[in-house]
Design a protein around this motif. Structure first.
Motif, mmCIF file in Angstrom:
data_model
loop_
_atom_site.group_PDB
_atom_site.id
_atom_site.type_symbol
_atom_site.label_atom_id
_atom_site.label_comp_id
_atom_site.label_asym_id
_atom_site.label_seq_id
_atom_site.Cartn_x
_atom_site.Cartn_y
_atom_site.Cartn_z
ATOM 1 N N PHE A 146 -11.422 -0.284 30.271
ATOM 2 C CA PHE A 146 -10.015 -0.671 30.163
ATOM 3 C C PHE A 146 -9.825 -2.075 30.739
ATOM 4 O O PHE A 146 -9.161 -2.934 30.134
ATOM 5 N N ALA A 147 -10.399 -2.296 31.933
ATOM 6 C CA ALA A 147 -10.272 -3.608 32.572
ATOM 7 C C ALA A 147 -10.930 -4.690 31.731
ATOM 8 O O ALA A 147 -10.380 -5.787 31.550
ATOM 9 N N ASP A 148 -12.136 -4.387 31.196
ATOM 10 C CA ASP A 148 -12.836 -5.360 30.355
ATOM 11 C C ASP A 148 -12.049 -5.680 29.085
ATOM 12 O O ASP A 148 -11.943 -6.842 28.668
ATOM 13 N N LYS A 149 -11.488 -4.639 28.486
ATOM 14 C CA LYS A 149 -10.748 -4.812 27.225
ATOM 15 C C LYS A 149 -9.560 -5.743 27.394
ATOM 16 O O LYS A 149 -9.266 -6.578 26.515
ATOM 17 N N TYR A 150 -8.858 -5.627 28.512
ATOM 18 C CA TYR A 150 -7.634 -6.406 28.709
ATOM 19 C C TYR A 150 -7.834 -7.607 29.629
ATOM 20 O O TYR A 150 -6.866 -8.221 30.083
ATOM 21 N N GLY A 151 -9.083 -7.939 29.899
ATOM 22 C CA GLY A 151 -9.370 -9.162 30.644
ATOM 23 C C GLY A 151 -9.015 -9.111 32.109
ATOM 24 O O GLY A 151 -8.684 -10.134 32.710
ATOM 25 N N ILE A 152 -9.108 -7.943 32.693
ATOM 26 C CA ILE A 152 -8.820 -7.795 34.118
ATOM 27 C C ILE A 152 -10.137 -7.797 34.883
ATOM 28 O O ILE A 152 -10.997 -6.936 34.663
ATOM 29 N N GLY A 153 -10.315 -8.765 35.759
ATOM 30 C CA GLY A 153 -11.519 -8.825 36.575
ATOM 31 C C GLY A 153 -11.321 -8.069 37.875
ATOM 32 O O GLY A 153 -10.225 -8.064 38.430
ATOM 33 N N ILE A 154 -12.366 -7.416 38.356
ATOM 34 C CA ILE A 154 -12.265 -6.667 39.614
ATOM 35 C C ILE A 154 -13.495 -6.972 40.460
ATOM 36 O O ILE A 154 -14.619 -6.652 40.079
ATOM 37 N N GLU A 155 -13.263 -7.615 41.578
ATOM 38 C CA GLU A 155 -14.328 -7.909 42.539
ATOM 39 C C GLU A 155 -14.390 -6.760 43.534
ATOM 40 O O GLU A 155 -13.405 -6.444 44.196
ATOM 41 N N VAL A 156 -15.563 -6.122 43.614
ATOM 42 C CA VAL A 156 -15.728 -4.957 44.484
ATOM 43 C C VAL A 156 -16.779 -5.250 45.540
ATOM 44 O O VAL A 156 -17.881 -5.718 45.223
ATOM 45 N N ILE A 157 -16.416 -4.972 46.789
ATOM 46 C CA ILE A 157 -17.352 -5.150 47.904
ATOM 47 C C ILE A 157 -17.314 -3.861 48.716
ATOM 48 O O ILE A 157 -16.246 -3.412 49.135
ATOM 49 N N ARG A 158 -18.459 -3.240 48.941
ATOM 50 C CA ARG A 158 -18.472 -1.956 49.640
ATOM 51 C C ARG A 158 -19.725 -1.827 50.492
ATOM 52 O O ARG A 158 -20.726 -2.506 50.256
#
Length: 557
Positions: A146-158
């Motif tokens: 979903f994020a890829d389709k609508y161009g939403i980037g998500i930086e995850v650090i864990r």
């Protein structure tokens, strides 16, 4: 104009002879006073919301109350968490030792309601009813595509391979590590609950598995055949059975009294003697000063008040939280450490004591967990969304003017700079080390020992006891008794913090546009679905703050 009358004129409750303590659909079991919600038209329903501690004490009192002849469980759905149902069931099991009867009746019965009802001496089912006995399952939603389709980037650090809160933004399927921990959790909880149901109903464990796998409870005749129910009867016939048990005539009134009204029948005077205070902390952990959930400014004040109150000789901190803000959790832990220097501090876990919810327990003299408490999740993460691709596709760009090298290390349009990622990673790692440090101090184990059971992994209370993350398996009532003992008290009163709001206070607290809108949505789609919606769209779930939080809930629906 709204006019309210007779607000302070509640009639005193009198328990009549031959009364039956009744748990029905109106009974809403709460873990904390802050869970209570009142609307404009709920003014007369003060007795339907019952704290789990009060409910257990009421059942214990009814055991020796000559006016209470038995318990009737008449609910198709339980407004209670899994550990609360465990505690109710155990208390009713103990009540049966008095020789008084316990009967149950159901129509379309949920699994949680049947788990409670199965403790009864006799279980009666409506001839057109059903019992939804099916076992446990969980479904994990993934948002990466979903994020890829609508161009939403998500930086995850864990930190932690089991820290699955961020998995939906990184993968399209469940990781082997998350599948392992979920499978272990579900099987631990189902083993505890199913074995109790089978034992109460005197069903062989192998046959019981067949009954559950085949959904036999959905067909009344099969439910009767395989001993899920003792008889198929109408509700009127059920009431006749209770009348017969009480030796009262058909024309005489059947005196049923709810848990809430029964609690109201005996004095709630705090008394003038020494006190054990129960400080309830339920919900997500955040900064701020709100009454609902766990807001650090509010809890710092509660803890300091208890520290300075000379009448309070010991404190039980009841935690029912999946975690939240790392900073707010740290503030609360510090204040609890100061409290512990002056008086005994005992921790009791409810449904959840995970991540930040476990972290704030690390000031305890002793930790009590329920067998089915979701415990641990010693891990830290940060999730940072940005919208560079969707902005570019729609002709949006930006230029940056800054005073320093990293003034704009994060932008909602351009994401996080490489240096920003490195610094946030250090922050996450530092928070994790601080988390483990406090756990090692409280649990008296090495960093390596805690790290091996940490990494964000969630454990059942039973396994948490085995690996040393908690001290005892027990209820809130057990924790209160131990706290009084540790403080050297033989006679004491139990007081609750924070105080329950009056109906008026609750109504006027919630009279703002956002709260009203949220309550309308929750009422329309249900509490469970609303919580899921919050996980997806709530802005604070996707911000650049370091989090100690567990991503899911488990219920016996």
């Amino acid at each position: 104009m709204l006019v309210f009358s007779a607000m302070g004129s509640e009639k005193s409750v009198v328990v009549k002879k031959n009364s039956v303590l009744t748990i029905n659909l109106k009974t809403n079991i709460m873990d904390s006073p802050t869970e209570e919600r009142k609307g404009l038209f709920d003014i007369g329903d003060q007795d339907k919301n019952v704290l789990i501690y009060d409910a257990i004490e009421a059942i214990n009192k009814a055991k020796t109350d000559n006016n209470i002849k038995g318990i009737s469980i008449e609910t198709d759905f339980m407004n209670a968490g899994i550990t609360q149902i465990d505690d109710l069931r155990n208390a009713i099991q103990d009540f049966k030792k008095s020789g008084k009867f316990v009967y149950a009746y159901g129509n379309a019965v949920s699994q949680s309601a049947y788990y409670l009802g199965s403790v009864a001496d006799q279980y009666y089912l409506n001839p057109a009813g059903m019992i939804e006995l099916k076992g446990l399952a969980t479904e994990v939603a993934f948002y990466k595509d979903f994020a890829d389709k609508y161009g939403i980037g998500i930086e995850v650090i864990r930190h932690g391979k089991f820290k699955s809160a961020v998995e939906p933004f990184l993968r399209n399927d469940i990781s082997p590590e998350n599948k392992e921990q979920l499978s272990t959790l579900l099987n631990d909880i189902w083993k505890n609950t199913s074995s109790r149901i089978a034992a109460s109903r005197k069903i062989d464990t192998v046959q019981f598995r067949t009954v559950v796998d085949s959904l036999y409870g959905m067909i009344p005749d099969l439910g009767l055949k395989y001993k899920l129910a003792d008889k198929l009867i109408q509700k009127t016939e059920y009431d006749k059975i209770i009348r017969s048990k009480l030796n009262i005539k058909e024309d005489d009134k059947l005196n049923k009294i709810s848990l809430g009204k029964y609690i109201a029948s005996y004095s709630d005077d705090e008394g003038s003697g020494d006190r054990v205070a129960v400080l309830y902390a339920s919900g997500s952990i955040n900064g701020g000063n709100d009454y609902n959930d766990i807001h650090s400014e509010k809890y710092i004040k509660y803890i300091r008040d208890l520290q300075e109150n000379d009448k309070v000789k010991a404190v039980v901190f009841r935690i029912n939280s999946p975690g939240g803000s790392a900073n707010a959790s740290d503030e609360i832990l510090f204040e609890l450490q100061q409290l512990k220097k002056k008086k005994p501090l005992v921790i009791s876990f409810g449904d959840y004591a995970a991540s930040g919810g476990y972290y704030i327990a690390m000031a305890a003299d002793k930790i009590y967990s329920e067998p089915n408490t979701l415990t641990g999740s010693i891990g830290v993460f940060g999730v940072i969304p940005y919208f560079k691709d969707v902005a570019n596709k729609n002709g949006i760009r930006s230029d940056i003017v800054a005073t320093n090298a990293n003034s704009q290390y994060y932008s909602s349009l351009n994401g996080v700079t490489p240096y920003g990622v490195s610094m946030i990673t250090k922050s996450v790692e530092g928070t994790y080390k601080r988390f483990v440090h406090f756990v090692t101090q409280n649990r008296k184990k090495s960093f390596e020992q805690i790290d091996s059971v940490g990494g964000g992994r969630v454990w059942s209370g039973t396994r948490a006891k085995q690996i040393g993350l908690v001290d005892e398996l027990g209820t809130l009532n057990d924790a209160v008794k131990f706290a009084a003992q540790k403080a050297g008290m033989k006679s004491y009163n139990v007081v609750s913090y924070p105080k329950r709001m009056t109906p008026f206070e609750q109504i006027f607290k919630d009279l703002n546009e956002d709260d009203i809108s949220a309550r309308v949505v929750q009422n329309k789609i249900g509490k469970a679905n609303y919580q899921l919606l919050q996980q997806i769209v709530e802005e604070r779930k996707l911000q650049s703050e370091v989090k100690m939080e567990m991503p899911y809930q488990i219920k016996i629906n």
